[in-house]
Design a protein around this motif. Structure first.
Motif, PDB file in Angstrom:
ATOM      1  N   LYS A 206       0.836  -1.217   0.000  1.00 53.67           N
ATOM      2  CA  LYS A 206       0.000   0.000   0.000  1.00 53.67           C
ATOM      3  C   LYS A 206       0.866   1.261   0.000  1.00 53.67           C
ATOM      4  N   GLU A 209       2.414   1.821  -3.413  1.00 54.89           N
ATOM      5  CA  GLU A 209       1.469   2.456  -4.345  1.00 54.89           C
ATOM      6  C   GLU A 209       1.354   3.951  -4.049  1.00 54.89           C
ATOM      7  N   GLU A 213       2.584   7.219  -6.443  1.00 54.94           N
ATOM      8  CA  GLU A 213       1.646   8.197  -7.004  1.00 54.94           C
ATOM      9  C   GLU A 213       2.257   9.579  -7.017  1.00 54.94           C
ATOM     10  N   THR A 233      -0.959  -9.608  -4.135  1.00 57.75           N
ATOM     11  CA  THR A 233      -1.621 -10.445  -5.134  1.00 57.75           C
ATOM     12  C   THR A 233      -0.779 -10.488  -6.412  1.00 57.75           C
ATOM     13  N   PRO A 234      -1.025 -11.485  -7.252  1.00 58.94           N
ATOM     14  CA  PRO A 234      -0.313 -11.521  -8.535  1.00 58.94           C
ATOM     15  C   PRO A 234      -0.554 -10.257  -9.356  1.00 58.94           C
ATOM     16  N   GLN A 235      -1.769  -9.744  -9.309  1.00 57.28           N
ATOM     17  CA  GLN A 235      -2.061  -8.534 -10.080  1.00 57.28           C
ATOM     18  C   GLN A 235      -1.270  -7.346  -9.532  1.00 57.28           C
ATOM     19  N   PHE A 236      -1.131  -7.277  -8.201  1.00 55.27           N
ATOM     20  CA  PHE A 236      -0.309  -6.208  -7.638  1.00 55.27           C
ATOM     21  C   PHE A 236       1.131  -6.362  -8.124  1.00 55.27           C
ATOM     22  N   ARG A 238       2.239  -7.693 -10.865  1.00 51.21           N
ATOM     23  CA  ARG A 238       2.332  -7.237 -12.252  1.00 51.21           C
ATOM     24  C   ARG A 238       2.247  -5.706 -12.330  1.00 51.21           C
ATOM     25  N   PHE A 239       1.291  -5.155 -11.599  1.00 51.19           N
ATOM     26  CA  PHE A 239       1.076  -3.706 -11.632  1.00 51.19           C
ATOM     27  C   PHE A 239       2.336  -2.974 -11.145  1.00 51.19           C
ATOM     28  N   GLU A 242       5.045  -3.467 -13.906  1.00 46.03           N
ATOM     29  CA  GLU A 242       4.748  -2.829 -15.201  1.00 46.03           C
ATOM     30  C   GLU A 242       4.492  -1.328 -15.104  1.00 46.03           C
ATOM     31  N   GLU A 243       3.929  -0.893 -13.971  1.00 49.18           N
ATOM     32  CA  GLU A 243       3.458   0.501 -13.969  1.00 49.18           C
ATOM     33  C   GLU A 243       4.051   1.388 -12.873  1.00 49.18           C
ATOM     34  N   ASN A 272       2.776 -16.546 -14.484  1.00 53.76           N
ATOM     35  CA  ASN A 272       1.731 -15.536 -14.689  1.00 53.76           C
ATOM     36  C   ASN A 272       1.592 -14.612 -13.473  1.00 53.76           C
ATOM     37  N   TRP A 273       2.686 -14.120 -13.030  1.00 49.60           N
ATOM     38  CA  TRP A 273       2.779 -13.147 -11.937  1.00 49.60           C
ATOM     39  C   TRP A 273       2.400 -13.719 -10.564  1.00 49.60           C
TER      40      TRP A 273
ATOM     41  N   VAL B  16      -4.611 -10.043 -14.108  1.00 50.42           N
ATOM     42  CA  VAL B  16      -4.192 -11.393 -13.693  1.00 50.42           C
ATOM     43  C   VAL B  16      -5.231 -11.961 -12.724  1.00 50.42           C
ATOM     44  N   GLU B  17      -5.804 -11.070 -11.952  1.00 48.07           N
ATOM     45  CA  GLU B  17      -6.816 -11.510 -10.986  1.00 48.07           C
ATOM     46  C   GLU B  17      -8.189 -11.506 -11.626  1.00 48.07           C
ATOM     47  N   ASN B  37      -6.855  -4.153  -9.241  1.00 53.66           N
ATOM     48  CA  ASN B  37      -6.258  -3.900  -7.930  1.00 53.66           C
ATOM     49  C   ASN B  37      -6.417  -2.420  -7.601  1.00 53.66           C
ATOM     50  N   ASN B  46      -5.950   9.444 -11.228  1.00 52.70           N
ATOM     51  CA  ASN B  46      -5.116  10.637 -11.094  1.00 52.70           C
ATOM     52  C   ASN B  46      -5.216  11.542 -12.310  1.00 52.70           C
TER      53      ASN B  46
END
Lengths: 358, 472
Positions: A206, A209, A213, A233-236, A238-239, A242-243, A272-273, B16-17, B37, B46
């Motif tokens: 958290k 992130e 920002e 999480t896997p999506q976190f 990846r995020f 990647e970002e 897959n992350w 992915v989720e 997410n 933003n």
């Protein structure tokens, strides 16, 4: 499974069994053991030192009860051999009620020194300064990240975060207050990053992130981030890669006060992350068990509840059922013992009743 | 399995989720959707200003034309859904599959949404009360000779959507014509409607960048409400409570809608039975505008008994049956839990008037699905825990009170249908801050006129008026 991996697994299992005998022998020896375990043994009709010959024999202890870790006297956990050593207390939980506590002499140093060996020097340069932006207070991270940094030759800047206060705010519905507190923590971190030469960071998902920002951590000189403390999480994953991080090395970890630090397996495309961790065997073992029959491991790839066994000379915790669930991960060449995939809060503890239509 | 992606400024993003919504009958996964997410949502929000700038370049007249075309596309055309296309009938069947709503109810809701899109000019005139909508393009103008000026309160409208019934989407759809980009969090069992509405607008010529579609968790939903300039929340008691008092958020929680029969009409109750039944049963009791209680000054037991007899005839039917009046629960556990909640509060002051007219229990199984059969409770006291409750099925209490206690005794009420000619009682209702929408006379609580504000006026929510003078 390759012959090489099978051979590695056999070696690891043999080492684990030997380690189990050594640790059980230590904790149940009247000259070195802790009052808690010595007293435990007195009440049993079996002798751990004689009857525990391999890891599987720890089944005789049943599941470790987390209530045993709440309340004092805390010295009951101190092995006699360490009676005169400086003792630290690390806590877990405690948002409400009495937190669980474990004693510590040097385990955190050992764990984090071992973890240090898994960090690539290119991204976590030796001698680099660190920022630790995350939970401190009674948590092991308070000392562990600083030790990791010092072990690698750097100086660690600290910003403290009280997660119990955050949880209290969230439970009261004071979301805005929680956001202000998060900003307060992040702003302190940013001030340090801008004022000092800092190349490495520990932080929570958290906070990562939140800080990303506001700034590019890469532009501020960060090369490697060690991230943990809460579910990832896997999506976190990846995020973040990647970002958020723009090429900064990302080392997700799963650790807790009772275990130590599980290391992240280097991700592959096939994963897959997914975030796959392996415990620091033989000092700690993670297993994935059937939530309804906790003596039974689930199949590889299947979901179950995490069961932890900690086996160090300072602390012995056999078969502790964590409040987490995950998928069971097969051994790999680098870690020839069971791992855990995508650890997350145990879903059975999360139930809501919805009333009203809208 | 069909996969619905996130829309990040209109661009599909596969996470992915994923989550799945199950078919209410088979309990098997029916559709998979990407789950965003929280950080991803934060990051996208933003730069809300960009989408606002895009919409600001359109005139209201142009956006109304787009909305009208979008209504037609929504109702008649195949529209993109993930990697495939979805026909109107597939939409009806899909919504039915994951929410349990019979096709006839989905179609009714679909017509409602389409109606708002196609009748956007009437809706906008009703909400703005502006004779000249170009005033919103210019930012200022004159009404009845007086200078007026409006400015947008935020760069986007974030909406946390429910799963119970698609009709609620009609509430936020006019935001586009009011030049406000949308950030949508769909309900976990109803990912279909907001996605289809967005695709209809895009097909009609609206730049895709003005739509964010984020299936996400509780925390992600919180970020949407926190970060969008304006918000709209459909939620249960707990969710609504968390945002009460935040003027940026328009809350659509439980409605506790009611029918109130004044003392002067008490003896005529039988002639209002149809209005009561319709108000309780329509849309399977899933709307905040469904009546969940009947407040009377006498004959309460007779009314409860008469309603119970009528509602006992409402039984489960095939999803494709045009006569279907009640929907099964997509999650059978929810039905059982709600029934237990009701039973848990029953005592000697409460009578289940429907019990003697139905075979078996309130929880009914039909073709492997779980229903809650319509339930009418007679409650002796307005203070009783069950007197003023609302559940996700045709449920209502009948409560007897004194005429001079009305309407204060009724508590918060989204829609009140007042069956009375007693001007003093009507005046008290008109003055009551607890009544959101007042129907005087035998109008179903379900009868909605979309040019009337509903739990707040969307235009007032999105725009504020400023003082304005211009030298001639």
């Amino acid at each position: 499974m390759s012959t090489t991996l099978n051979a590695k697994k056999a070696v690891a299992k043999k080492a684990l069994d030997a380690h189990v005998r050594k640790i059980v022998g230590w904790h149940f020896d009247p000259d070195t053991g802790s009052p808690f375990w010595l007293n435990f043994a007195k009440q049993k009709k079996w002798d751990p030192r004689k009857d525990v010959k391999c890891y599987e024999d720890l089944e005789r202890f049943g599941n470790f009860q987390d209530e045993w870790l709440r309340g004092g006297p805390v010295r009951k956990w101190v092995p006699k051999a360490y009676a005169n050593s400086p003792i630290s207390i690390f806590e877990t939980g405690g948002s409400t009620g009495v937190p669980k506590a474990r004693i510590n002499v040097n385990d955190f140093r050992t764990d984090y020194e071992n973890f240090s060996d898994t960090l690539p020097d290119k991204f976590f340069p030796k001698g680099a300064n660190w920022l630790s932006l995350g939970p401190t207070g009674p948590r092991r991270l308070r000392m562990a990240v600083e030790h990791l940094c010092q072990h690698r030759g750097g100086i660690c800047f600290m910003v403290d975060l009280d997660p119990r206060w955050v949880i209290k705010l969230l439970r009261r519905g004071q979301i805005q207050e929680a956001e202000l507190y998060k900003s307060h923590v992040v702003d302190q971190g940013l001030t340090l990053l801008k004022a000092h030469d800092i190349n490495c960071m520990f932080t929570t998902p958290k906070l990562l992130e939140a800080i990303c920002e506001k700034v590019s951590l890469k532009k501020l000189g960060i090369k490697g981030i060690f991230c943990g403390g809460t579910e990832m999480t896997p999506q976190f994953h990846r995020f973040a890669v990647e970002e958020l991080l723009d090429g900064i090395y990302f080392a997700p970890t799963y650790g807790n006060t009772l275990m130590g630090l599980a290391t992240h397996k280097a991700p592959t495309k096939e994963d897959n992350w997914a975030i796959i961790y392996y415990p620091p065997a033989p000092r700690a073992i993670l297993e994935v068990v059937d939530p309804d029959k906790t003596d039974n491991l689930v199949e590889y790839g299947a979901t179950g509840r995490v069961r932890l066994t900690t086996l160090t000379k300072e602390f012995f915790v056999p078969r502790f059922l964590e409040r987490d669930e995950c998928e069971r991960e097969a051994p790999c060449d680098q870690y020839p013992w069971d791992g855990v995939r995508n650890v997350r809060p145990f879903s059975r503890f999360q139930k809501n009743v919805v009333e009203g239509v809208y | 399995m069909l996969h619905i992606p996130i829309l990040r400024k209109g661009t599909p993003y596969r996470s992915v989720e994923t989550e799945t919504a199950v078919h209410y009958r088979t309990r098997e996964p029916f559709v998979e959707y990407s789950r965003a997410n929280t950080g991803l949502v934060q990051r996208d929000l933003n730069s809300q200003g960009e989408a606002h700038k895009i919409l600001s370049a359109f005139t209201v007249a142009e956006l109304m034309e787009i909305s009208k075309r979008a209504g037609k596309h929504f109702g008649d055309d195949e529209l993109p859904l993930g990697d495939s296309l979805q026909s109107p009938q597939q939409y009806v069947e899909s919504v039915s599959a994951t929410t349990g709503l019979p096709w006839v109810m989905v179609r009714r809701n679909m017509t409602k949404i389409r109606g708002v899109m196609e009748e956007i000019e009437t809706v906008l005139r009703g909400l703005t009360r502006l004779p000249d909508l170009e005033l919103l393009d210019r930012g200022h103008g004159r009404v009845d000779g007086n200078a007026v000026s409006f400015y947008p309160r935020g760069h986007s409208l974030g909406v946390i959507l429910p799963s119970n019934s698609p009709g609620v989407h009609a509430l936020w759809v006019p935001a586009i014509a009011m030049k406000t980009p949308l950030v949508l969090k769909p309900g976990s069992s109803e990912p279909w409607s907001p996605y289809r509405i967005a695709q209809a607008f895009i097909k009609a010529g609206l730049p895709k960048e003005v739509f964010g579609y984020y299936p996400t968790g509780h925390a992600g939903g919180g970020e949407i409400l926190r970060r969008c300039g304006r918000g709209m929340l459909f939620g249960d008691v707990g969710a609504a409570k968390a945002w009460q008092g935040d003027p940026r958020i328009e809350i659509h929680g439980p409605g506790y809608s009611k029918i109130i029969i004044g003392a002067d009409q008490a003896d005529n109750w039988e002639k209002y039975l149809d209005v009561m039944v319709e108000s309780i049963v329509q849309n399977s009791g899933r709307s905040c505008v469904n009546a969940s209680s009947i407040w009377v000054t006498k004959h309460s037991r007779e009314i409860a008994d008469a309603l119970a007899q009528r509602l006992a005839k409402v039984t489960p039917r095939e999803e494709s049956d045009p006569q279907a009046e009640i929907a099964p629960f997509a999650n059978p556990d929810v039905a059982r839990r709600l029934s237990s909640v009701i039973d848990g509060d029953m005592d000697s002051d409460v009578t289940d008037a429907t019990a003697k007219y139905r075979d078996g229990s309130r929880v009914a199984e039909y073709q492997n699905c779980t229903y809650l059969l319509p339930t009418i409770l007679h409650v002796n006291s307005a203070e009783h825990a069950l007197a003023n409750r609302e559940f996700l099925f045709p449920f209502a209490t009948v409560v007897e009170v004194k005429n001079d206690e009305l309407p204060e005794v009724c508590g918060p009420t989204l829609v009140a249908t007042a069956l009375t000619s007693d001007q003093q009682l009507i005046n008290r209702m008109l003055a009551s801050p607890h009544i959101g929408r007042l129907n005087v006379g035998p109008l179903s609580t379900m009868k909605i006129s979309w040019d009337q504000p509903h739990e707040g006026n969307l235009f007032d929510h999105l725009y504020a008026r400023r003082a304005f003078q211009m030298a001639s």
